[in-house]
Scaffold this motif. Sequence first.
Motif, PDB file in Angstrom:
ATOM      1  N   VAL A 190       2.891  -0.432   8.303  1.00 24.12           N
ATOM      2  CA  VAL A 190       2.900  -1.000   6.948  1.00 24.12           C
ATOM      3  C   VAL A 190       2.620   0.047   5.872  1.00 24.12           C
ATOM      4  CG1 VAL A 190       1.770  -2.632   5.402  1.00 24.12           C
ATOM      5  CG2 VAL A 190       2.398  -3.336   7.708  1.00 24.12           C
ATOM      6  N   PRO A 191       1.539   0.840   5.962  1.00 23.99           N
ATOM      7  CA  PRO A 191       1.313   1.845   4.909  1.00 23.99           C
ATOM      8  C   PRO A 191       2.446   2.868   4.825  1.00 23.99           C
ATOM      9  CG  PRO A 191      -0.670   1.525   6.207  1.00 23.99           C
ATOM     10  CD  PRO A 191       0.439   0.853   6.943  1.00 23.99           C
ATOM     11  N   GLY A 192       2.923   3.322   5.989  1.00 21.70           N
ATOM     12  CA  GLY A 192       3.995   4.306   5.995  1.00 21.70           C
ATOM     13  C   GLY A 192       5.280   3.765   5.396  1.00 21.70           C
ATOM     14  N   MET A 193       5.624   2.515   5.737  1.00 24.11           N
ATOM     15  CA  MET A 193       6.841   1.919   5.199  1.00 24.11           C
ATOM     16  C   MET A 193       6.717   1.701   3.700  1.00 24.11           C
ATOM     17  SD  MET A 193       8.932   1.750   7.703  1.00 24.11           S
ATOM     18  CE  MET A 193      10.215   0.666   7.116  1.00 24.11           C
ATOM     19  N   CYS A 194       5.541   1.292   3.238  1.00 21.58           N
ATOM     20  CA  CYS A 194       5.326   1.125   1.794  1.00 21.58           C
ATOM     21  C   CYS A 194       5.514   2.463   1.078  1.00 21.58           C
ATOM     22  CB  CYS A 194       3.931   0.571   1.522  1.00 21.58           C
ATOM     23  SG  CYS A 194       3.707  -1.163   2.001  1.00 21.58           S
ATOM     24  N   PHE A 195       4.937   3.522   1.652  1.00 18.50           N
ATOM     25  CA  PHE A 195       5.093   4.852   1.070  1.00 18.50           C
ATOM     26  C   PHE A 195       6.564   5.247   1.017  1.00 18.50           C
ATOM     27  CE2 PHE A 195       5.974   9.255   2.269  1.00 18.50           C
ATOM     28  CZ  PHE A 195       5.481   9.935   1.163  1.00 18.50           C
ATOM     29  N   PHE A 196       7.269   5.029   2.119  1.00 19.81           N
ATOM     30  CA  PHE A 196       8.656   5.470   2.191  1.00 19.81           C
ATOM     31  C   PHE A 196       9.546   4.716   1.211  1.00 19.81           C
ATOM     32  CE2 PHE A 196      12.924   5.001   4.029  1.00 19.81           C
ATOM     33  CZ  PHE A 196      13.312   6.322   4.045  1.00 19.81           C
ATOM     34  N   PHE A 197       9.478   3.384   1.244  1.00 18.02           N
ATOM     35  CA  PHE A 197      10.384   2.601   0.408  1.00 18.02           C
ATOM     36  C   PHE A 197      10.062   2.740  -1.081  1.00 18.02           C
ATOM     37  CE2 PHE A 197      11.164   0.229   4.419  1.00 18.02           C
ATOM     38  CZ  PHE A 197      12.541   0.407   4.450  1.00 18.02           C
ATOM     39  N   LEU A 198       8.783   2.834  -1.424  1.00 18.33           N
ATOM     40  CA  LEU A 198       8.432   3.047  -2.822  1.00 18.33           C
ATOM     41  C   LEU A 198       8.896   4.421  -3.297  1.00 18.33           C
ATOM     42  CD1 LEU A 198       4.846   1.472  -3.042  1.00 18.33           C
ATOM     43  CD2 LEU A 198       6.980   0.571  -3.998  1.00 18.33           C
ATOM     44  N   SER A 199       8.748   5.429  -2.428  1.00 20.13           N
ATOM     45  CA  SER A 199       9.206   6.774  -2.786  1.00 20.13           C
ATOM     46  C   SER A 199      10.719   6.800  -2.965  1.00 20.13           C
ATOM     47  CB  SER A 199       8.787   7.780  -1.705  1.00 20.13           C
ATOM     48  OG  SER A 199       7.386   7.850  -1.585  1.00 20.13           O
ATOM     49  N   PHE A 224       1.934  15.098  -0.668  1.00 21.54           N
ATOM     50  CA  PHE A 224       0.986  15.427   0.396  1.00 21.54           C
ATOM     51  C   PHE A 224      -0.346  14.713   0.166  1.00 21.54           C
ATOM     52  CE2 PHE A 224      -2.453  17.963   2.164  1.00 21.54           C
ATOM     53  CZ  PHE A 224      -2.024  18.194   3.454  1.00 21.54           C
ATOM     54  N   ALA A 225      -0.817  14.688  -1.067  1.00 18.59           N
ATOM     55  CA  ALA A 225      -2.088  14.029  -1.388  1.00 18.59           C
ATOM     56  C   ALA A 225      -2.018  12.535  -1.085  1.00 18.59           C
ATOM     57  CB  ALA A 225      -2.437  14.260  -2.858  1.00 18.59           C
ATOM     58  N   ILE A 226      -0.906  11.907  -1.447  1.00 13.80           N
ATOM     59  CA  ILE A 226      -0.742  10.476  -1.161  1.00 13.80           C
ATOM     60  C   ILE A 226      -0.758  10.239   0.346  1.00 13.80           C
ATOM     61  CG2 ILE A 226       0.861   8.532  -1.314  1.00 13.80           C
ATOM     62  CD1 ILE A 226       1.794   9.682  -4.002  1.00 13.80           C
ATOM     63  N   GLY A 227      -0.045  11.078   1.092  1.00 17.91           N
ATOM     64  CA  GLY A 227      -0.036  10.938   2.550  1.00 17.91           C
ATOM     65  C   GLY A 227      -1.419  11.087   3.144  1.00 17.91           C
ATOM     66  N   LEU A 228      -2.214  12.027   2.632  1.00 19.50           N
ATOM     67  CA  LEU A 228      -3.555  12.250   3.162  1.00 19.50           C
ATOM     68  C   LEU A 228      -4.466  11.065   2.873  1.00 19.50           C
ATOM     69  CD1 LEU A 228      -5.313  14.275   4.653  1.00 19.50           C
ATOM     70  CD2 LEU A 228      -5.928  15.298   2.454  1.00 19.50           C
ATOM     71  N   VAL A 229      -4.338  10.475   1.702  1.00 22.73           N
ATOM     72  CA  VAL A 229      -5.138   9.291   1.363  1.00 22.73           C
ATOM     73  C   VAL A 229      -4.768   8.117   2.270  1.00 22.73           C
ATOM     74  CG1 VAL A 229      -5.570   7.558  -0.422  1.00 22.73           C
ATOM     75  CG2 VAL A 229      -5.549   9.981  -1.018  1.00 22.73           C
ATOM     76  N   ILE A 230      -3.473   7.934   2.535  1.00 25.01           N
ATOM     77  CA  ILE A 230      -3.029   6.849   3.414  1.00 25.01           C
ATOM     78  C   ILE A 230      -3.571   7.044   4.827  1.00 25.01           C
ATOM     79  CG2 ILE A 230      -1.013   5.805   4.522  1.00 25.01           C
ATOM     80  CD1 ILE A 230       0.544   6.340   1.958  1.00 25.01           C
ATOM     81  N   ILE A 231      -3.482   8.259   5.350  1.00 26.72           N
ATOM     82  CA  ILE A 231      -3.996   8.533   6.693  1.00 26.72           C
ATOM     83  C   ILE A 231      -5.497   8.299   6.758  1.00 26.72           C
ATOM     84  CG2 ILE A 231      -4.417  10.393   8.368  1.00 26.72           C
ATOM     85  CD1 ILE A 231      -1.696  11.540   7.595  1.00 26.72           C
ATOM     86  N   THR A 232      -6.219   8.704   5.722  1.00 26.67           N
ATOM     87  CA  THR A 232      -7.670   8.467   5.678  1.00 26.67           C
ATOM     88  C   THR A 232      -7.973   6.979   5.721  1.00 26.67           C
ATOM     89  OG1 THR A 232      -8.048  10.505   4.420  1.00 26.67           O
ATOM     90  CG2 THR A 232      -9.761   8.821   4.321  1.00 26.67           C
TER      91      THR A 232
END
Length: 222
Positions: free
Chosen positions: A157-166, A125-133
């Motif tokens: 791009v940020p969302g895909m990076c988050f998803f594939f890295l996760s 959740f924290a990572i998602g909030l930082v990306i959205i910010t």
Amino acid sequence: MKALYFAKIDYIKSRTQLYLILLIGIIVTAIMQMSDDMPGQVGFIYGVFIAIVFATAPFGACTRKDAGFQELLPATTLQRVLGRFLFGFSLLLFGTCIGLVAAAGSYLMTGRREMVPLPVCLITFAIGLVIITAQYILFYLVGESKGGQFLSLVRMVPGMCFFFLSMKLEGAIQEDPAPAMAVIERIGGNLDSIGWISTVLSLAIMAAGILVCTRAAAKKDY
């Protein structure tokens, strides 16, 4: 609080996306039921990923006319920006809940997968909030009404990076859990603390992002 009214305006403009998040959550849950080797965390990751993608929807729906209309409303720049961040924050909460429901539903129906640990939820959740910010800061620096010019790039791009890295990290842990266990042993009993500290830090980053975006929005001539 006037910021809530601006968040409501964003929800009205983006209500279609909310239905899509719910639909995707249902689809992911169904896919998880049909797969024997898909980890329970996948549904949770999907929920956060979709929230990151759709959190920028109000920028794509904002035209110069809309921005000018909102400028005429009796509110300060800070209240308008805070409303936008409240939208993103609540959407991330919604996506997180959808992801948790998908993971829990898979666990209850099959019993084959583990539940998502609380520290993992908090850190994700924290990572998602930082990306959205970060996404919001980029849009406000460029100009809210001009967000559509590069909406797809900043949204995906940020969302895909988050998803594939996760997913890559999740796959690596499933294949060879020894390194992950070694890290957990090194951390000791501090994993819960790390989760809560990550959440507090992400909220502090969001607060700083609100100030940056307020200053940027005040300088823009819509």
